[in-house]
Enzyme design. Structure first.
Site, PDB file in Angstrom:
ATOM      1  N   VAL A  88       0.868  -1.182   0.000  1.00 51.41           N
ATOM      2  CA  VAL A  88       0.000   0.000   0.000  1.00 51.41           C
ATOM      3  C   VAL A  88       0.903   1.229   0.000  1.00 51.41           C
ATOM      4  CG1 VAL A  88      -1.720   1.303   1.313  1.00 51.41           C
ATOM      5  CG2 VAL A  88      -1.844  -1.203   1.224  1.00 51.41           C
ATOM      6  N   GLY A  94      -2.452   2.384   7.026  1.00 56.31           N
ATOM      7  CA  GLY A  94      -3.265   2.616   8.214  1.00 56.31           C
ATOM      8  C   GLY A  94      -4.676   3.086   7.902  1.00 56.31           C
ATOM      9  N   GLY A  96      -6.850   1.333   5.971  1.00 57.17           N
ATOM     10  CA  GLY A  96      -7.723   0.208   5.640  1.00 57.17           C
ATOM     11  C   GLY A  96      -7.527  -0.389   4.264  1.00 57.17           C
ATOM     12  N   GLY A  98      -4.826  -2.029   2.995  1.00 55.59           N
ATOM     13  CA  GLY A  98      -4.249  -3.369   3.101  1.00 55.59           C
ATOM     14  C   GLY A  98      -5.288  -4.394   3.512  1.00 55.59           C
ATOM     15  N   ASN A 125       8.431  -5.965  10.187  1.00 52.87           N
ATOM     16  CA  ASN A 125       7.311  -5.227   9.595  1.00 52.87           C
ATOM     17  C   ASN A 125       6.186  -5.079  10.628  1.00 52.87           C
ATOM     18  OD1 ASN A 125       5.563  -3.978   7.861  1.00 52.87           O
ATOM     19  ND2 ASN A 125       5.575  -5.587   6.313  1.00 52.87           N
ATOM     20  N   TYR A 132      -2.214  -7.958  10.537  1.00 49.97           N
ATOM     21  CA  TYR A 132      -2.329  -9.400  10.314  1.00 49.97           C
ATOM     22  C   TYR A 132      -2.835 -10.126  11.554  1.00 49.97           C
ATOM     23  CZ  TYR A 132       0.672  -8.259   6.302  1.00 49.97           C
ATOM     24  OH  TYR A 132       1.215  -7.710   5.166  1.00 49.97           O
TER      25      TYR A 132
END
Length: 148
Positions: A88, A94, A96, A98, A125, A132
């Site tokens: 992204v 941050g 949304g 992804g 990461n 995730y």
């Protein structure tokens, strides 16, 4: 924020796909020869291949990408889906995007009859890991590999 549209890549998208993938590779300090870009792009467009891609669009601009591959598994009758690359644009992290790309893969893989979606990320990461851990399980496996 303007609405985000997720759609599979088309032949007309190469000029916007390539810079996003280059930015993803740069994030991981990786460079690839042009032959790999060309081969990957052809695979993404080939309906007989098991590799797929989608782009996230905002206000007519591509702002994210996802690559995913269907493959057999010895642990299931159904195929699995490996989410190989997710990126992204920095200015939208941050927001949304992804999550929307991953949800697109979930839906597409489910429609294709896959039993699961799985992926890797680098242990450093931290931003991605936060996402995730909210939308998937962390099974605890450690990756090993050897270049050939």
């Amino acid at each position: 924020m303007s609405s985000i549209e997720i759609r599979p890549v088309s032949a007309a998208d190469q000029a916007v796909w390539r810079p996003l993938w280059q930015a993803y590779l740069k994030f991981y300090d990786t460079e690839l020869p042009d032959a790999i870009y060309q081969s990957t792009w052809q695979r993404l467009l080939d309906p007989t291949e098991t590799t797929n891609a989608a782009l996230a669009w905002r206000d007519g601009k591509a702002v994210g990408l996802v690559h995913f591959i269907y493959h057999r598994s010895n642990w299931s009758i159904q195929n699995s889906c490996y989410l190989q690359d997710l990126f992204v644009a920095a200015e939208l992290r941050g927001a949304g995007v992804g999550r929307r790309l991953i949800e697109h893969v979930y839906a597409t893989a489910a429609d294709a009859g896959c039993s699961k979606v799985h992926w890797l990320t680098h242990e450093t990461n931290a931003t991605a890991i936060q996402l995730y851990e909210r939308i998937a399980e962390r099974p605890g496996f450690i990756q090993f590999r050897q270049a050939l």
